[in-house]
Every structure is written in C-alpha cells, then in structure tokens.
Design a protein around this motif. Structure first.
Motif, PDB file in Angstrom:
ATOM      1  N   MET A   1       0.759  -1.021   0.178  1.00  0.00           N
ATOM      2  CA  MET A   1      -0.032  -0.108  -0.025  1.00  0.00           C
ATOM      3  C   MET A   1       0.891   1.245   0.016  1.00  0.00           C
ATOM      4  SD  MET A   1      -3.302  -0.320   0.122  1.00  0.00           S
ATOM      5  CE  MET A   1      -4.695  -1.444   0.698  1.00  0.00           C
ATOM      6  N   PRO A   2       1.700   1.632  -0.989  1.00  0.00           N
ATOM      7  CA  PRO A   2       2.378   2.620  -1.040  1.00  0.00           C
ATOM      8  C   PRO A   2       1.758   4.122  -0.868  1.00  0.00           C
ATOM      9  CG  PRO A   2       2.372   1.637  -3.315  1.00  0.00           C
ATOM     10  CD  PRO A   2       1.771   0.886  -2.308  1.00  0.00           C
ATOM     11  N   VAL A   3       0.302   3.933  -1.322  1.00  0.00           N
ATOM     12  CA  VAL A   3      -0.532   5.282  -1.130  1.00  0.00           C
ATOM     13  C   VAL A   3      -0.585   5.701   0.295  1.00  0.00           C
ATOM     14  CG1 VAL A   3      -2.774   6.075  -1.320  1.00  0.00           C
ATOM     15  CG2 VAL A   3      -2.018   4.805  -3.157  1.00  0.00           C
ATOM     16  N   LEU A   4      -0.756   4.462   1.210  1.00  0.00           N
ATOM     17  CA  LEU A   4      -0.605   4.903   2.793  1.00  0.00           C
ATOM     18  C   LEU A   4       0.518   5.384   3.168  1.00  0.00           C
ATOM     19  CD1 LEU A   4      -2.803   2.042   4.393  1.00  0.00           C
ATOM     20  CD2 LEU A   4      -3.355   4.296   4.093  1.00  0.00           C
ATOM     21  N   HIS A   5       1.600   4.628   2.915  1.00  0.00           N
ATOM     22  CA  HIS A   5       3.166   5.218   3.136  1.00  0.00           C
ATOM     23  C   HIS A   5       3.274   6.472   2.670  1.00  0.00           C
ATOM     24  CE1 HIS A   5       7.242   5.554   2.839  1.00  0.00           C
ATOM     25  NE2 HIS A   5       7.275   4.995   3.776  1.00  0.00           N
ATOM     26  N   ASP A   6       2.794   7.080   1.558  1.00  0.00           N
ATOM     27  CA  ASP A   6       2.872   8.466   1.087  1.00  0.00           C
ATOM     28  C   ASP A   6       1.960   9.340   2.146  1.00  0.00           C
ATOM     29  OD1 ASP A   6       3.872  10.380  -0.880  1.00  0.00           O
ATOM     30  OD2 ASP A   6       1.556  10.229  -1.282  1.00  0.00           O
ATOM     31  N   PHE A   7       1.050   8.823   2.303  1.00  0.00           N
ATOM     32  CA  PHE A   7      -0.004   9.790   2.967  1.00  0.00           C
ATOM     33  C   PHE A   7       0.501   9.923   4.142  1.00  0.00           C
ATOM     34  CE2 PHE A   7      -4.009   9.460   5.869  1.00  0.00           C
ATOM     35  CZ  PHE A   7      -4.599  10.838   5.436  1.00  0.00           C
ATOM     36  N   SER A   8       0.932   8.937   5.076  1.00  0.00           N
ATOM     37  CA  SER A   8       1.881   8.871   6.221  1.00  0.00           C
ATOM     38  C   SER A   8       2.801   9.990   6.260  1.00  0.00           C
ATOM     39  CB  SER A   8       2.434   7.771   6.692  1.00  0.00           C
ATOM     40  OG  SER A   8       2.904   7.693   8.004  1.00  0.00           O
ATOM     41  N   GLN A   9       3.640   9.913   5.142  1.00  0.00           N
ATOM     42  CA  GLN A   9       4.642  10.868   4.916  1.00  0.00           C
ATOM     43  C   GLN A   9       4.346  12.395   4.798  1.00  0.00           C
ATOM     44  OE1 GLN A   9       6.684   9.179   1.549  1.00  0.00           O
ATOM     45  NE2 GLN A   9       8.692   9.127   2.858  1.00  0.00           N
ATOM     46  N   LYS A  10       3.201  12.539   4.036  1.00  0.00           N
ATOM     47  CA  LYS A  10       2.839  13.838   3.590  1.00  0.00           C
ATOM     48  C   LYS A  10       2.051  14.516   4.767  1.00  0.00           C
ATOM     49  CE  LYS A  10       1.467  14.017  -1.317  1.00  0.00           C
ATOM     50  NZ  LYS A  10       2.784  13.059  -1.716  1.00  0.00           N
ATOM     51  N   LEU A  11       1.814  13.649   5.999  1.00  0.00           N
ATOM     52  CA  LEU A  11       1.093  14.404   7.145  1.00  0.00           C
ATOM     53  C   LEU A  11       2.350  14.470   8.218  1.00  0.00           C
ATOM     54  CD1 LEU A  11      -1.975  12.233   7.831  1.00  0.00           C
ATOM     55  CD2 LEU A  11      -1.978  14.532   6.580  1.00  0.00           C
ATOM     56  N   GLY A  12       3.607  14.039   7.826  1.00  0.00           N
ATOM     57  CA  GLY A  12       4.713  14.315   8.510  1.00  0.00           C
ATOM     58  C   GLY A  12       4.988  13.331   9.708  1.00  0.00           C
ATOM     59  N   PHE A  13       4.453  12.191   9.787  1.00  0.00           N
ATOM     60  CA  PHE A  13       4.566  11.016  10.678  1.00  0.00           C
ATOM     61  C   PHE A  13       5.912  10.654  10.852  1.00  0.00           C
ATOM     62  CE2 PHE A  13      -0.314  10.275  10.347  1.00  0.00           C
ATOM     63  CZ  PHE A  13      -0.640  11.460  11.323  1.00  0.00           C
TER      64      PHE A  13
ATOM     65  N   ILE B   1       2.878   2.666   9.267  1.00  0.00           N
ATOM     66  CA  ILE B   1       1.203   2.609   9.018  1.00  0.00           C
ATOM     67  C   ILE B   1       0.794   1.399   8.380  1.00  0.00           C
ATOM     68  CG2 ILE B   1       1.284   3.661   6.688  1.00  0.00           C
ATOM     69  CD1 ILE B   1      -1.079   5.527   7.734  1.00  0.00           C
ATOM     70  N   LEU B   2       1.771   0.715   7.630  1.00  0.00           N
ATOM     71  CA  LEU B   2       1.298  -0.562   6.961  1.00  0.00           C
ATOM     72  C   LEU B   2       1.366  -1.758   7.863  1.00  0.00           C
ATOM     73  CD1 LEU B   2       3.188  -0.019   3.785  1.00  0.00           C
ATOM     74  CD2 LEU B   2       0.639   0.296   4.055  1.00  0.00           C
ATOM     75  N   ILE B   3       1.890  -1.782   8.869  1.00  0.00           N
ATOM     76  CA  ILE B   3       2.268  -2.812   9.875  1.00  0.00           C
ATOM     77  C   ILE B   3       1.644  -2.759  11.181  1.00  0.00           C
ATOM     78  CG2 ILE B   3       4.165  -4.038   8.831  1.00  0.00           C
ATOM     79  CD1 ILE B   3       5.992  -2.502  10.981  1.00  0.00           C
TER      80      ILE B   3
ATOM     81  N   PRO C   1      -1.109  -0.063  11.826  1.00  0.00           N
ATOM     82  CA  PRO C   1      -2.041   1.189  11.298  1.00  0.00           C
ATOM     83  C   PRO C   1      -2.952   1.440  12.718  1.00  0.00           C
ATOM     84  CG  PRO C   1      -3.150  -0.895  10.408  1.00  0.00           C
ATOM     85  CD  PRO C   1      -1.831  -1.197  11.167  1.00  0.00           C
ATOM     86  N   VAL C   2      -2.843   0.784  13.784  1.00  0.00           N
ATOM     87  CA  VAL C   2      -3.821   1.077  15.193  1.00  0.00           C
ATOM     88  C   VAL C   2      -3.061   2.406  15.610  1.00  0.00           C
ATOM     89  CG1 VAL C   2      -4.388   0.536  17.372  1.00  0.00           C
ATOM     90  CG2 VAL C   2      -4.717  -0.974  15.432  1.00  0.00           C
ATOM     91  N   ALA C   3      -1.657   2.536  15.585  1.00  0.00           N
ATOM     92  CA  ALA C   3      -0.775   3.547  16.044  1.00  0.00           C
ATOM     93  C   ALA C   3      -1.063   4.679  15.527  1.00  0.00           C
ATOM     94  CB  ALA C   3       0.597   3.034  16.149  1.00  0.00           C
ATOM     95  N   PHE C   4      -1.715   4.811  14.421  1.00  0.00           N
ATOM     96  CA  PHE C   4      -1.877   6.282  13.558  1.00  0.00           C
ATOM     97  C   PHE C   4      -3.322   6.374  13.619  1.00  0.00           C
ATOM     98  CE2 PHE C   4       1.957   4.165  11.736  1.00  0.00           C
ATOM     99  CZ  PHE C   4       2.777   5.148  11.429  1.00  0.00           C
ATOM    100  N   LEU C   5      -4.101   5.856  14.104  1.00  0.00           N
ATOM    101  CA  LEU C   5      -5.550   6.064  14.389  1.00  0.00           C
ATOM    102  C   LEU C   5      -5.639   7.437  15.130  1.00  0.00           C
ATOM    103  CD1 LEU C   5      -8.518   5.553  13.877  1.00  0.00           C
ATOM    104  CD2 LEU C   5      -8.532   4.483  16.023  1.00  0.00           C
ATOM    105  N   GLU C   6      -5.246   7.756  16.262  1.00  0.00           N
ATOM    106  CA  GLU C   6      -5.432   8.996  16.872  1.00  0.00           C
ATOM    107  C   GLU C   6      -4.867  10.201  15.941  1.00  0.00           C
ATOM    108  OE1 GLU C   6      -8.028   9.725  18.983  1.00  0.00           O
ATOM    109  OE2 GLU C   6      -8.388   7.553  18.853  1.00  0.00           O
ATOM    110  N   PRO C   7      -3.760  10.246  15.569  1.00  0.00           N
ATOM    111  CA  PRO C   7      -3.176  11.193  14.823  1.00  0.00           C
ATOM    112  C   PRO C   7      -3.919  11.566  13.697  1.00  0.00           C
ATOM    113  CG  PRO C   7      -1.292   9.800  15.574  1.00  0.00           C
ATOM    114  CD  PRO C   7      -2.851   9.019  15.696  1.00  0.00           C
TER     115      PRO C   7
ATOM    116  N   GLU D   1      -7.205  -1.117   6.225  1.00  0.00           N
ATOM    117  CA  GLU D   1      -6.008  -1.665   6.673  1.00  0.00           C
ATOM    118  C   GLU D   1      -6.158  -1.722   8.136  1.00  0.00           C
ATOM    119  OE1 GLU D   1      -3.299  -3.409   4.983  1.00  0.00           O
ATOM    120  OE2 GLU D   1      -4.722  -3.415   3.517  1.00  0.00           O
ATOM    121  N   LEU D   2      -6.701  -0.873   8.910  1.00  0.00           N
ATOM    122  CA  LEU D   2      -6.651  -0.793  10.202  1.00  0.00           C
ATOM    123  C   LEU D   2      -7.515  -2.318  10.549  1.00  0.00           C
ATOM    124  CD1 LEU D   2      -6.828   1.524  12.750  1.00  0.00           C
ATOM    125  CD2 LEU D   2      -8.912   0.368  12.702  1.00  0.00           C
TER     126      LEU D   2
END
Length: 128
Positions: free
Chosen positions: A1-13, A19-21, A23-29, A57-58
């Motif tokens: 899911m490169p789209v999710l990786h890119d999304f996570s990068q764009k949000l500055g995480f 986020i791919l392994i 995703p629960v850790a990214f829910l609140e942010p 994915e979550l």
C-alpha cells in the motif's frame, strides 16, 4: 500500500512505513488531522481514497480480515471493495465498505471523528 505510506509521509509522521504494519498506532493522529480539515471539493477524492485505505487496513490488521470485492448480488455492497472474513468476529459474513465510510466522513463538517465512526463499525460488526 504505497498510497498509505505516502499519506503518512505527507502528514509528517515519524516512521511512516509503520502505518502498514501497525495502523492502530496512527488512528488518533489521523483522526485528529481529519477532524481539523476543511475539505474542499478539489481534495475530497484524494482524502476519501487515503482514509478508505487506512480504515480497511486498520480492520485487516486489528481483526484478521481481508480485502475483497463483494460478489453477493443481493448485498448493498455488490461490486464494491469490502473488508471481511474477520477471524475476530463470530459472523463469517460480517463485512463493510471502507470507501463508503471514508466518503461519509469526508462529507461531514469540520470536527468529524474517525475514531468515533470506527468504534460504531466495530460494535456493528461484533453484533452481527
């Protein structure tokens, strides 16, 4: 899911690949970010796709589900991408369409809650 990786990068995480392994850790942010967005028509589809992938994915990771295309002609999800076949829910036919959830969220006003709607889905899937 490169789209999710890119999304996570764009949000500055930090560690956007996680986020791919996990995703629960990214829910609140992501929920907090989404809550603060004024979503204009020109970015709505971009957000819907990324939030839809994230939601799917979550649930895949958290509940042992998988992505598929609904092939049941009698289902309201017929022909849609769905997440189902959960190992953590008692009903083997429990499924939902993450992109529909993302569409619903993107059309809500600022202050929307990804966390709240995902809790509703969890309850609904668990009660089927």
């Amino acid at each position: 899911m490169p789209v999710l990786h890119d999304f996570s990068q764009k949000l500055g995480f930090q560690n956007p690949h996680e986020i791919l392994i996990n995703p629960v850790a990214f829910l609140e942010p992501i929920s907090n970010w989404l809550s603060e967005q004024d979503i204009s028509d020109d970015v709505k589809n971009w957000i819907i796709v990324r939030i839809g992938y994230f939601i799917g994915e979550l649930f895949v990771e958290k509940y042992g589900g998988c992505w598929s295309v609904c092939e049941a002609p009698s289902s309201r999800y017929y022909g849609h991408y769905v997440v189902g076949e959960f190992s953590s829910f008692s009903n083997p036919n429990a499924l939902f369409a993450p992109m529909e959830v993302a569409f619903e969220l993107a059309n809500q006003p600022k202050g929307r809650s990804l966390s709240a709607i995902l809790s509703e889905i969890e309850v609904a899937l668990g009660s089927l």
